[in-house]
Design a protein around this motif. Structure first.
Motif: not given
Lengths: 113, 114
Positions: A32, A49, A52, A68, A72-74, A91, A93
């Motif tokens: 991310v 990231f 994580k 993160q 996997y969301h940030s 954002c 990815s």
């Protein structure tokens, strides 16, 4: 196809307040990136990231932090907001092994009054 | 200091014409050069990209020309359409661990007249 999701899409805050922006990457994407785009400006890299862990850091103010999570969301946390923080925050990815291809979300428009 | 310089800042083209946007970079470590298209209020969308070992890449009406020795690359949009009206950003990246940060040019606002 699923895309990058960002929330909220719009946010209005007062000076010195705190804001939290969220990013949900494309499923299976493990990397991310956060970018800041001022009015009429090009996007500027803030932080990234991978799995994580912070992988790279750009022009991110010390007032900002990000992380993160295991899914996997940030989240980008912004404290002591200043008028100059008003911008579009994107954002993006990417998938390990195809890091060059970054898919951008629709952005969060932050307005600091 | 802008590591990727883009020109022109704005461009107006007639429908059916060719749009040409130019970029130049400084860092020879860059090894990936994408172009992004951005509509107002939307996120940048990857249009086409090239690596420095290739001099030209074509995808439909979009072509990237790359000159490694001059450290320059350009986007050509053939048969430009009003729907192509958007802001175009060139970018460059290099591997940095497991991620790649993009360094963007300043953008070109393209207007295609009907």
């Amino acid at each position: 196809a699923a895309g990058v999701i960002q929330s909220p899409r719009h946010l209005i805050k007062e000076k010195r307040e705190t804001a939290t922006l969220k990013c949900y990457p494309i499923p299976r994407h493990d990397t991310v990136y956060w970018y800041q785009q001022g009015p009429g400006q090009d996007p500027q890299f803030l932080i990234s990231f991978y799995e994580k862990m912070q992988s790279d850091k750009g022009s991110i103010p010390d007032r900002f932090s990000a992380q993160q999570f295991s899914d996997y969301h940030s989240e980008l946390n912004m404290s002591s907001l200043e008028l100059g923080d008003s911008a579009l925050y994107f954002c993006a990815s990417s998938l390990a092994g195809a890091e060059e291809t970054q898919y951008f979300g629709p952005g969060t428009r932050l307005l600091v009054l | 200091q802008q590591q990727v310089k883009q020109s022109p800042q704005s461009l107006i083209v007639q429908k059916g014409g060719i749009s040409i946007i130019n970029c130049a970079y400084e860092n020879t470590a860059f090894d990936y050069f994408p172009w992004y298209q951005q509509f107002p209020g939307k996120g940048p969308a990857l249009l086409i990209a090239i690596r420095p070992d290739v001099s030209e890449k074509k995808e439909g009406r979009f072509t990237i020309s790359f000159n490694k020795s001059a450290k320059q690359f350009s986007l050509h949009i053939m048969d430009s359409q009003p729907g192509d009206s958007a802001t175009y950003f060139c970018a460059a990246s290099l591997a940095s661990g497991s991620a790649r940060q993009l360094t963007f040019g300043s953008g070109t606002q393209l207007t295609v007249l009907p």
